[in-house]
Design a protein around this motif. Structure first.
Motif, PDB file in Angstrom:
ATOM      1  N   VAL A 130      40.909  42.633  29.920  1.00 20.83           N
ATOM      2  CA  VAL A 130      40.676  42.022  31.232  1.00 20.83           C
ATOM      3  C   VAL A 130      41.574  40.808  31.461  1.00 20.83           C
ATOM      4  N   LEU A 131      42.087  40.215  30.393  1.00 16.77           N
ATOM      5  CA  LEU A 131      43.044  39.121  30.566  1.00 16.77           C
ATOM      6  C   LEU A 131      44.278  39.578  31.342  1.00 16.77           C
ATOM      7  N   LYS A 132      44.537  40.888  31.317  1.00 18.10           N
ATOM      8  CA  LYS A 132      45.701  41.450  32.002  1.00 18.10           C
ATOM      9  C   LYS A 132      45.335  42.069  33.353  1.00 18.10           C
ATOM     10  N   LEU A 133      44.056  41.967  33.728  1.00 19.93           N
ATOM     11  CA  LEU A 133      43.577  42.647  34.938  1.00 19.93           C
ATOM     12  C   LEU A 133      43.087  41.617  35.954  1.00 19.93           C
ATOM     13  N   ALA A 134      44.011  40.886  36.521  1.00 18.03           N
ATOM     14  CA  ALA A 134      43.667  39.787  37.426  1.00 18.03           C
ATOM     15  C   ALA A 134      43.004  40.262  38.715  1.00 18.03           C
ATOM     16  N   LEU A 135      43.178  41.546  39.070  1.00 19.23           N
ATOM     17  CA  LEU A 135      42.609  42.066  40.316  1.00 19.23           C
ATOM     18  C   LEU A 135      41.242  42.717  40.112  1.00 19.23           C
ATOM     19  N   LEU A 136      40.707  42.656  38.895  1.00 22.98           N
ATOM     20  CA  LEU A 136      39.444  43.332  38.593  1.00 22.98           C
ATOM     21  C   LEU A 136      38.307  42.778  39.451  1.00 22.98           C
TER      22      LEU A 136
END
Length: 233
Positions: A130-136
């Protein structure tokens, strides 16, 4: 039926083929539909076909000895076909930290992540993804009974998060009456609209912190939260 006209599947309009294929499971699309004809294969190659990947209980595939490896391979292939356009993914009963990393590295547009009873996925693996999923916007985790989850870091990494569903997460890990999750949510997820904490150990103090800080909440599900007392004293 002697005069019944045979259907030439390759002559169907692309829009109709697209609608048909979306009704098939991921394994059926990858293993079978692509082999019907060139037009079906062409539609299966379209990244729009893979904006949403659903891999729930895979039935017959689950009986195979190499189920986990086969399921992960199919999931990776589907992610590749999305060409970065993946926005939703649902995985049940398989998966690993390496698979989550693979998805996150190739799906920066992902908005919805749903994981259910993925035995080889850890709390650290979820955090690193999730650190790489800013649009989550939607994170849903179910039946990770022994998982330790850093909700504070997740909240800080996902400023757009609107839905959080934790069902029996860390149930056997947390001590009796523990407000750590509730305080992390209250402190880092003020934009939540929907919150589900099934089987959590929070108390009334944790609940009050959530209510006081998450002003946009529309739905709050606290089933099986035995330490919350909603009866007026």
């Amino acid at each position: 039926m002697k005069n019944a006209k045979r259907v030439n599947w390759s002559e169907l309009p692309s829009e109709l083929i697209y609608t048909i294929l979306l009704r098939l499971s991921v394994p059926d699309r990858l293993r079978n539909a692509r082999s019907v004809c060139r037009s079906w294969r062409r539609v299966c190659q379209d990244p729009l076909m893979w904006r949403k990947i659903e891999m729930p209980d895979m039935g017959d595939y689950q009986e195979a000895m190499d189920y986990y490896d086969a399921a992960e391979a199919m999931c990776r292939r589907a992610v590749d076909l999305s060409q970065g356009g993946l926005v939703e993914i649902n995985i049940e009963y398989f998966g690993s930290d390496s698979l989550l990393a693979y998805i996150a590295d190739r799906s920066s547009n992902l908005k919805r992540l749903v994981l259910t009873e993925c035995d080889h996925v850890t709390g650290m693996g979820i955090l690193e993804a999730v650190l790489k999923l800013a649009l989550l916007e939607h994170l849903e985790l179910s039946d990770f009974y022994f998982m330790e989850l850093d909700l504070e870091s997740i909240g800080l990494s996902c400023p757009l998060l609107k839905t959080l569903k934790l069902n029996n997460v860390g149930y056997y890990y947390k001590e009796d009456e523990c407000d750590d999750d509730a305080l992390a949510i209250a402190g880092t997820m003020p934009g939540l609209h929907h919150l589900q904490l099934v089987g959590n150990m929070l108390t009334n103090a944790g609940l009050n912190a959530i209510v006081e800080n998450c002003h946009h909440l529309k739905c709050l599900d606290l089933r099986n939260c035995g330490h919350v007392n909603l009866v007026p004293q």
